[in-house]
Design a protein around this motif. Structure first.
Motif, PDB file in Angstrom:
ATOM      1  N   VAL A 146       0.850  -1.212   0.000  1.00  0.00           N
ATOM      2  CA  VAL A 146       0.000   0.000   0.000  1.00  0.00           C
ATOM      3  C   VAL A 146       0.878   1.252   0.000  1.00  0.00           C
ATOM      4  CG1 VAL A 146      -1.635   1.357   1.373  1.00  0.00           C
ATOM      5  CG2 VAL A 146      -1.974  -1.111   1.113  1.00  0.00           C
ATOM      6  N   MET A 147       1.901   1.263   0.849  1.00  0.00           N
ATOM      7  CA  MET A 147       2.784   2.426   0.946  1.00  0.00           C
ATOM      8  C   MET A 147       3.531   2.669  -0.372  1.00  0.00           C
ATOM      9  SD  MET A 147       2.027   3.537   3.926  1.00  0.00           S
ATOM     10  CE  MET A 147       3.244   4.845   4.154  1.00  0.00           C
ATOM     11  N   GLU A 148       3.920   1.597  -1.040  1.00  0.00           N
ATOM     12  CA  GLU A 148       4.595   1.722  -2.346  1.00  0.00           C
ATOM     13  C   GLU A 148       3.659   2.335  -3.388  1.00  0.00           C
ATOM     14  OE1 GLU A 148       7.708   1.080  -3.657  1.00  0.00           O
ATOM     15  OE2 GLU A 148       8.445   0.789  -1.625  1.00  0.00           O
ATOM     16  N   ILE A 149       2.402   1.911  -3.378  1.00  0.00           N
ATOM     17  CA  ILE A 149       1.417   2.476  -4.324  1.00  0.00           C
ATOM     18  C   ILE A 149       1.271   3.977  -4.096  1.00  0.00           C
ATOM     19  CG2 ILE A 149      -1.053   2.553  -4.888  1.00  0.00           C
ATOM     20  CD1 ILE A 149      -1.124  -0.494  -4.450  1.00  0.00           C
ATOM     21  N   LEU A 150       1.151   4.380  -2.834  1.00  0.00           N
ATOM     22  CA  LEU A 150       1.003   5.807  -2.513  1.00  0.00           C
ATOM     23  C   LEU A 150       2.245   6.594  -2.938  1.00  0.00           C
ATOM     24  CD1 LEU A 150      -0.618   5.404   1.030  1.00  0.00           C
ATOM     25  CD2 LEU A 150      -1.771   6.241  -1.038  1.00  0.00           C
ATOM     26  N   ALA A 151       3.417   6.046  -2.648  1.00  0.00           N
ATOM     27  CA  ALA A 151       4.670   6.734  -2.983  1.00  0.00           C
ATOM     28  C   ALA A 151       4.852   6.837  -4.494  1.00  0.00           C
ATOM     29  CB  ALA A 151       5.857   5.997  -2.357  1.00  0.00           C
ATOM     30  N   ASP A 152       4.555   5.761  -5.215  1.00  0.00           N
ATOM     31  CA  ASP A 152       4.750   5.741  -6.677  1.00  0.00           C
ATOM     32  C   ASP A 152       3.860   6.753  -7.375  1.00  0.00           C
ATOM     33  OD1 ASP A 152       6.038   4.248  -8.998  1.00  0.00           O
ATOM     34  OD2 ASP A 152       3.907   4.051  -9.511  1.00  0.00           O
ATOM     35  N   ASN A 153       2.719   7.058  -6.758  1.00  0.00           N
ATOM     36  CA  ASN A 153       1.794   8.032  -7.360  1.00  0.00           C
ATOM     37  C   ASN A 153       1.931   9.431  -6.752  1.00  0.00           C
ATOM     38  OD1 ASN A 153      -0.244   6.544  -9.315  1.00  0.00           O
ATOM     39  ND2 ASN A 153       0.254   5.131  -7.647  1.00  0.00           N
ATOM     40  N   ASN A 154       3.041   9.620  -5.995  1.00  0.00           N
ATOM     41  CA  ASN A 154       3.351  10.935  -5.402  1.00  0.00           C
ATOM     42  C   ASN A 154       2.201  11.497  -4.566  1.00  0.00           C
ATOM     43  OD1 ASN A 154       5.974  11.148  -6.659  1.00  0.00           O
ATOM     44  ND2 ASN A 154       4.884  11.510  -8.584  1.00  0.00           N
ATOM     45  N   ASP A 156       0.960  12.728  -1.325  1.00  0.00           N
ATOM     46  CA  ASP A 156       1.580  13.292  -0.118  1.00  0.00           C
ATOM     47  C   ASP A 156       0.770  12.898   1.115  1.00  0.00           C
ATOM     48  OD1 ASP A 156       3.198  14.813   1.550  1.00  0.00           O
ATOM     49  OD2 ASP A 156       2.054  16.654   1.192  1.00  0.00           O
ATOM     50  N   LEU A 157       1.457  12.355   2.113  1.00  0.00           N
ATOM     51  CA  LEU A 157       0.783  11.913   3.336  1.00  0.00           C
ATOM     52  C   LEU A 157       0.982  12.869   4.506  1.00  0.00           C
ATOM     53  CD1 LEU A 157       1.759   8.126   3.143  1.00  0.00           C
ATOM     54  CD2 LEU A 157      -0.432   9.150   2.523  1.00  0.00           C
ATOM     55  N   GLU A 158       1.977  13.709   4.421  1.00  0.00           N
ATOM     56  CA  GLU A 158       2.340  14.556   5.561  1.00  0.00           C
ATOM     57  C   GLU A 158       1.188  15.471   5.970  1.00  0.00           C
ATOM     58  OE1 GLU A 158       6.014  17.255   7.161  1.00  0.00           O
ATOM     59  OE2 GLU A 158       6.281  15.851   5.529  1.00  0.00           O
ATOM     60  N   MET A 178       2.959   2.548   9.634  1.00  0.00           N
ATOM     61  CA  MET A 178       3.690   3.033   8.449  1.00  0.00           C
ATOM     62  C   MET A 178       3.198   4.414   8.023  1.00  0.00           C
ATOM     63  SD  MET A 178       3.988  -0.433   6.132  1.00  0.00           S
ATOM     64  CE  MET A 178       4.530  -1.972   6.894  1.00  0.00           C
ATOM     65  N   LEU A 179       1.894   4.643   8.124  1.00  0.00           N
ATOM     66  CA  LEU A 179       1.338   5.962   7.802  1.00  0.00           C
ATOM     67  C   LEU A 179       1.817   7.019   8.797  1.00  0.00           C
ATOM     68  CD1 LEU A 179      -2.250   4.718   6.938  1.00  0.00           C
ATOM     69  CD2 LEU A 179      -0.737   5.901   5.321  1.00  0.00           C
ATOM     70  N   LEU A 180       1.868   6.649  10.086  1.00  0.00           N
ATOM     71  CA  LEU A 180       2.399   7.551  11.112  1.00  0.00           C
ATOM     72  C   LEU A 180       3.849   7.925  10.826  1.00  0.00           C
ATOM     73  CD1 LEU A 180       1.082   6.105  14.501  1.00  0.00           C
ATOM     74  CD2 LEU A 180       0.703   8.432  13.654  1.00  0.00           C
ATOM     75  N   GLU A 181       4.603   6.930  10.359  1.00  0.00           N
ATOM     76  CA  GLU A 181       6.015   7.142  10.030  1.00  0.00           C
ATOM     77  C   GLU A 181       6.181   8.226   8.955  1.00  0.00           C
ATOM     78  OE1 GLU A 181       9.320   3.668  10.254  1.00  0.00           O
ATOM     79  OE2 GLU A 181       7.956   3.519   8.567  1.00  0.00           O
ATOM     80  N   LYS A 182       5.155   8.350   8.096  1.00  0.00           N
ATOM     81  CA  LYS A 182       5.172   9.356   7.021  1.00  0.00           C
ATOM     82  C   LYS A 182       4.437  10.636   7.434  1.00  0.00           C
ATOM     83  CE  LYS A 182       7.489   6.884   4.120  1.00  0.00           C
ATOM     84  NZ  LYS A 182       8.875   7.273   3.769  1.00  0.00           N
ATOM     85  N   ASN A 183       4.212  10.788   8.733  1.00  0.00           N
ATOM     86  CA  ASN A 183       3.629  12.007   9.308  1.00  0.00           C
ATOM     87  C   ASN A 183       2.168  12.255   8.960  1.00  0.00           C
ATOM     88  OD1 ASN A 183       6.075  12.732  10.616  1.00  0.00           O
ATOM     89  ND2 ASN A 183       6.866  13.508   8.682  1.00  0.00           N
TER      90      ASN A 183
END
Length: 290
Positions: A146-154, A156-158, A178-183
């Protein structure tokens, strides 16, 4: 507005192509190939399909596959002994126990027997502890996908509000970390959450991981939210033909969301890709130490 599709199938192919190239580079400098051992017990048809897919993926990228299939008459102790042998096998870098197991087995006990550095599924308490502490370690495959999908599509989670519907140790809890880790600001919701729709409508990022067919409907989604569907549910038509749906009512929700993962073809293929990535990372760590 119709949501943009987050194509996990295509991203998984890209990751596998990169891994294939990396493995061939290792072989070119006379290193052995990485190896993954998948243990399956019994004759669960869905598990058999998943195991076949994993073995095919290994073959495709040039990774050794050490599949072991046991009848459900095998004992807990025999399985533990096999895991101990694989822990000591220098050609095996990743070990996976295919879940669910028949009821008589202590699945958690078996997962605990896997050496943390060979824990391809990222479910050993030591690896989960490293996730809690924000330390480097093998990550649970589906949340990592899931985190890779979000990152690959830019995406922003912060500072964004993320709601994870589901609290399993396989997906919900590690994904929240993992979402917390990305703020992101994270809420975990579940079957006993009061007024669930009000909670989900707050989400900029909404992740459904509950295993209930199409329970997330359009009225539960904030306009322009990013919707990630982790659920895979098999239903049947009146004439007995099977088909797959997620936890999200896709046709409704795609009219409201800005991004959405399909089922199939969204998170599912990424789970296998991250399993291979974990095995390769474990392999690389062991090759570099030798």
């Amino acid at each position: 507005m119709v949501a943009q599709i987050l194509d996990g199938k295509n991203l998984a192919k890209k990751i596998q192509s990169r891994l294939q190239a990396d493995i061939e580079k290792q072989v070119a400098i006379k290193n052995r190939r990485p190896g993954l051992a998948v243990l399956m017990v019994g004759d669960n048809p869905a598990s058999a399909v998943y195991v076949r897919n994993k073995e095919k993926a290994c073959q495709k990228i040039g990774m050794e596959s050490f599949g072991k299939h046991f009848p459900d008459t095998v004992s807990q102790k025999e399985l533990e002994n096999v895991i101990e042998e694989l822990n000591c096998d220098r050609n095996v870098d990743g070990i996976l126990v295919q879940l669910p197991l028949p009821e008589k087995f202590d699945a958690v006990g078996l997962l605990h027997k896997i050496a943390p550095e060979k824990d391809a599924d990222g479910l050993h308490p030591e690896n989960l502890g490293k996730l809690v502490r924000g330390e480097k370690g093998l990550r649970s495959c589906t949340p990592a996908g899931v985190m890779e999908i979000l990152a690959d599509n830019n995406i922003d989670l912060e500072g964004k509000k993320a709601v994870v519907v589901g609290r399993s140790i396989l997906v919900g809890k590690p994904l929240a970390l993992m979402l917390l880790e990305k703020n992101a600001t994270v809420t975990i919701a579940h079957s006993r959450t009061e007024n669930l729709a009000a909670v989900t409508r707050e989400a900029d990022i909404l992740i459904a991981a509950v295993g209930k067919p199409e329970m997330i409907t359009a009225d539960m989604v904030k306009p322009s939210a990013v919707v990630i569907d982790v659920g895979i549910n098999r239903l049947e038509t009146e004439d007995g033909k099977g088909y797959l749906v997620g936890d999200v009512a896709y046709e409704q929700v795609k009219e409201v969301a800005s991004y959405i993962t399909p089922v199939p073809g969204g998170v599912g293929p990424m789970t296998v890709a991250m399993l291979l990535q974990n095995t390769y990372d474990s392999y690389l760590n062991r090759v570099e130490k030798n």
